[in-house]
Motif scaffolding. Structure first.
Motif, short mmCIF file in Angstrom:
data_model
loop_
_atom_site.label_atom_id
_atom_site.label_comp_id
_atom_site.label_asym_id
_atom_site.label_seq_id
_atom_site.Cartn_x
_atom_site.Cartn_y
_atom_site.Cartn_z
N GLU A 182 0.82 -1.22 0.00
CA GLU A 182 0.00 0.00 0.00
C GLU A 182 0.85 1.27 0.00
O GLU A 182 0.50 2.26 -0.63
CB GLU A 182 -0.92 0.03 1.23
N LEU A 183 1.96 1.22 0.72
CA LEU A 183 2.85 2.38 0.78
C LEU A 183 3.54 2.65 -0.56
O LEU A 183 3.87 3.79 -0.89
CB LEU A 183 3.96 2.14 1.82
N PHE A 184 3.79 1.57 -1.30
CA PHE A 184 4.52 1.70 -2.58
C PHE A 184 3.72 1.05 -3.72
O PHE A 184 4.10 0.01 -4.25
CB PHE A 184 5.91 1.04 -2.45
N PRO A 185 2.61 1.70 -4.09
CA PRO A 185 1.72 1.09 -5.08
C PRO A 185 2.38 0.88 -6.45
O PRO A 185 1.93 0.03 -7.22
CB PRO A 185 0.55 2.08 -5.18
N ASN A 186 3.45 1.64 -6.73
CA ASN A 186 4.08 1.52 -8.05
C ASN A 186 5.12 0.40 -8.11
O ASN A 186 5.71 0.15 -9.15
CB ASN A 186 4.77 2.83 -8.45
N LYS A 187 5.36 -0.25 -6.97
CA LYS A 187 6.36 -1.32 -6.95
C LYS A 187 5.66 -2.68 -6.95
O LYS A 187 4.51 -2.80 -6.54
CB LYS A 187 7.20 -1.23 -5.66
N ILE A 188 6.40 -3.68 -7.38
CA ILE A 188 5.89 -5.05 -7.30
C ILE A 188 6.45 -5.65 -6.03
O ILE A 188 7.67 -5.82 -5.90
CB ILE A 188 6.35 -5.88 -8.52
N VAL A 189 5.57 -5.94 -5.08
CA VAL A 189 6.02 -6.55 -3.83
C VAL A 189 5.94 -8.06 -3.98
O VAL A 189 4.89 -8.60 -4.27
CB VAL A 189 5.18 -6.06 -2.63
N LYS A 190 7.08 -8.70 -3.82
CA LYS A 190 7.16 -10.15 -4.00
C LYS A 190 7.60 -10.76 -2.67
O LYS A 190 8.68 -10.46 -2.18
CB LYS A 190 8.19 -10.42 -5.10
N SER A 191 6.74 -11.58 -2.08
CA SER A 191 7.11 -12.15 -0.78
C SER A 191 7.55 -13.61 -0.92
O SER A 191 7.15 -14.31 -1.86
CB SER A 191 5.96 -12.03 0.22
N PHE A 192 8.38 -14.03 0.01
CA PHE A 192 8.97 -15.38 -0.01
C PHE A 192 8.79 -16.01 1.37
O PHE A 192 9.17 -15.41 2.38
CB PHE A 192 10.47 -15.30 -0.34
N GLU A 193 8.24 -17.21 1.39
CA GLU A 193 8.07 -17.94 2.64
C GLU A 193 9.43 -18.52 3.06
O GLU A 193 10.07 -19.25 2.28
CB GLU A 193 7.08 -19.10 2.45
N LEU A 194 9.84 -18.22 4.29
CA LEU A 194 11.15 -18.68 4.78
C LEU A 194 10.99 -19.85 5.75
O LEU A 194 10.00 -19.96 6.46
CB LEU A 194 11.88 -17.54 5.47
N ARG A 195 12.00 -20.69 5.77
CA ARG A 195 12.01 -21.83 6.69
C ARG A 195 12.41 -21.33 8.08
O ARG A 195 13.41 -20.64 8.23
CB ARG A 195 13.02 -22.87 6.18
N LYS A 196 11.65 -21.71 9.09
CA LYS A 196 11.89 -21.22 10.45
C LYS A 196 12.15 -22.38 11.41
O LYS A 196 11.50 -23.41 11.34
CB LYS A 196 10.66 -20.44 10.96
N SER A 197 13.09 -22.17 12.31
CA SER A 197 13.30 -23.12 13.40
C SER A 197 13.79 -22.35 14.63
O SER A 197 14.69 -21.51 14.52
CB SER A 197 14.33 -24.17 13.02
N ASN A 198 13.21 -22.63 15.78
CA ASN A 198 13.67 -21.99 17.02
C ASN A 198 14.90 -22.70 17.58
O ASN A 198 15.58 -22.17 18.45
CB ASN A 198 12.57 -22.05 18.09
N THR A 199 15.14 -23.93 17.09
CA THR A 199 16.13 -24.77 17.77
C THR A 199 17.31 -25.17 16.90
O THR A 199 18.38 -25.49 17.42
CB THR A 199 15.45 -26.06 18.26
N ASN A 200 17.15 -25.16 15.57
CA ASN A 200 18.23 -25.61 14.69
C ASN A 200 18.64 -24.49 13.75
O ASN A 200 17.94 -24.16 12.80
CB ASN A 200 17.75 -26.83 13.89
N ALA A 201 19.81 -23.91 14.04
CA ALA A 201 20.26 -22.74 13.26
C ALA A 201 20.50 -23.08 11.79
O ALA A 201 20.40 -22.22 10.92
CB ALA A 201 21.53 -22.17 13.88
N LYS A 202 20.78 -24.35 11.50
CA LYS A 202 21.03 -24.72 10.09
C LYS A 202 19.73 -24.91 9.30
O LYS A 202 19.75 -25.06 8.09
CB LYS A 202 21.90 -25.98 10.01
N GLU A 203 18.62 -24.92 10.02
CA GLU A 203 17.31 -25.06 9.36
C GLU A 203 16.49 -23.79 9.53
O GLU A 203 15.27 -23.81 9.41
CB GLU A 203 16.54 -26.25 9.98
#
Length: 304
Positions: free
Chosen positions: A173-194
């Motif tokens: 909404e703040l930048f209507p002239n831009k294409i906002v492309k989102s990416f789902e990231l892998r999350k882990s609270n316990t394993n830093a390599k994941e």
């Protein structure tokens, strides 16, 4: 007045906020850590020393000096970790957007008030409280804004999930002239390599149309493939799980052809040089223990 201007990650840098490691505080308790990597080092007794981190940040400050970049530093707050200035705000075009960060980090925002006050009030944006976002997840890339997010229903369970859907929509909404492309990231609270704490922990565009990427940081293969197609397979440097863990994607561009990188990133730095980049190597391995590196500790304000 500061005339902000950030269109991408690689245009010539003119002004930046660099965090500080001075008065970083005691080794945190495990309950006070925000990410699995810090927890690992607290448990192992290898949590970084303030004196080492101060020297590492000083090395970066010297590189900025060499390239005539104006450097702002946060006001030092006693016993507060203020290294990662990227977390607390970010600039897109001529606007600065205050990140909605973990409540415990409110103090860090006050520490850059002297910079905030030099910006036209109309250009200072504070998002609604429901929008969670940190600068490490936000990458302006010319016509695009790339954003790392996590939209799983278990979002509240992850201290490592920092940017939500509401924030992605607010940025659009703040930048209507831009294409906002989102990416789902892998999350882990316990394993830093994941765990991809932020988008810049598994991906970063570079000058000359190049990029660094780690496939496993992305939850959705099509989104990873989209980036590969966008940059072109031959232009992408794929990093391994261990390289991601050591933060190889979290370098920082001063210009299209100058990159600040950690001196131990041998494979990456050799590739960068082979592609015609000037690599300014600095020691940053201690700071990396807190799951952040060069991009995380810088907040660019002005690029040409």
């Amino acid at each position: 007045m500061l005339k902000l201007n950030i269109k991408n990650e690689t245009s010539r840098l003119r002004a930046v906020i660099l965090g500080t490691a001075i008065s970083n505080g005691p080794v945190p308790s495990i309950d006070d850590c925000y990410d699995p990597k810090s927890i690992e080092h607290v448990k192992a007794g290898t949590y970084p020393k303030e004196s080492d981190m101060v020297l590492e940040m000083e090395a970066v400050a010297q590189v900025f000096k060499k390239y005539n970049v104006e450097v702002f530093r946060p006001v030092v707050i006693k016993n507060c970790n203020q290294i990662f200035s990227r977390d607390i705000a970010f600039v897109i075009d001529d606007k600065i957007i205050r990140a909605n960060i973990l409540p415990d980090r409110e103090e860090e925002v006050k520490a850059i008030q002297h910079v905030w006050n030099q910006i036209d009030p109309k250009k200072r944006i504070v998002l609604p409280e429901a929008c969670h976002i940190e600068g490490g997840d936000v990458m302006p890339w010319n016509d695009y804004i790339f954003i790392g997010t996590y939209t799983g229903i278990d979002y509240p369970d992850f201290i490592t999930a920092r940017t939500n859907k509401a924030a992605v929509l607010a940025i659009q909404e703040l930048f209507p002239n831009k294409i906002v492309k989102s990416f789902e990231l892998r999350k882990s609270n316990t394993n830093a390599k994941e765990n991809a704490l932020h988008l810049d922990c598994c991906f970063q565009p570079l000058g000359k149309g190049k990029a660094i990427i780690h496939k496993n940081g992305f939850l959705v293969e099509e989104e990873y493939n989209w980036l590969i197609n966008f940059f072109g397979k031959d232009n992408v440097f794929e990093i391994t799980k261990d390289e991601m863990y050591n933060m190889n994607s979290n370098v920082f561009s001063i210009s299209e052809d100058v990159v600040i990188s950690e001196k131990n990133f041998t494979r990456l730095n050799n590739w960068l040089r082979s592609e015609g980049f000037t690599v300014e190597e600095v020691p940053y391995a201690e700071i990396a223990k807190q799951e952040g590196l060069l991009r995380c500790s810088t907040l660019p304000l002005i690029r040409d």
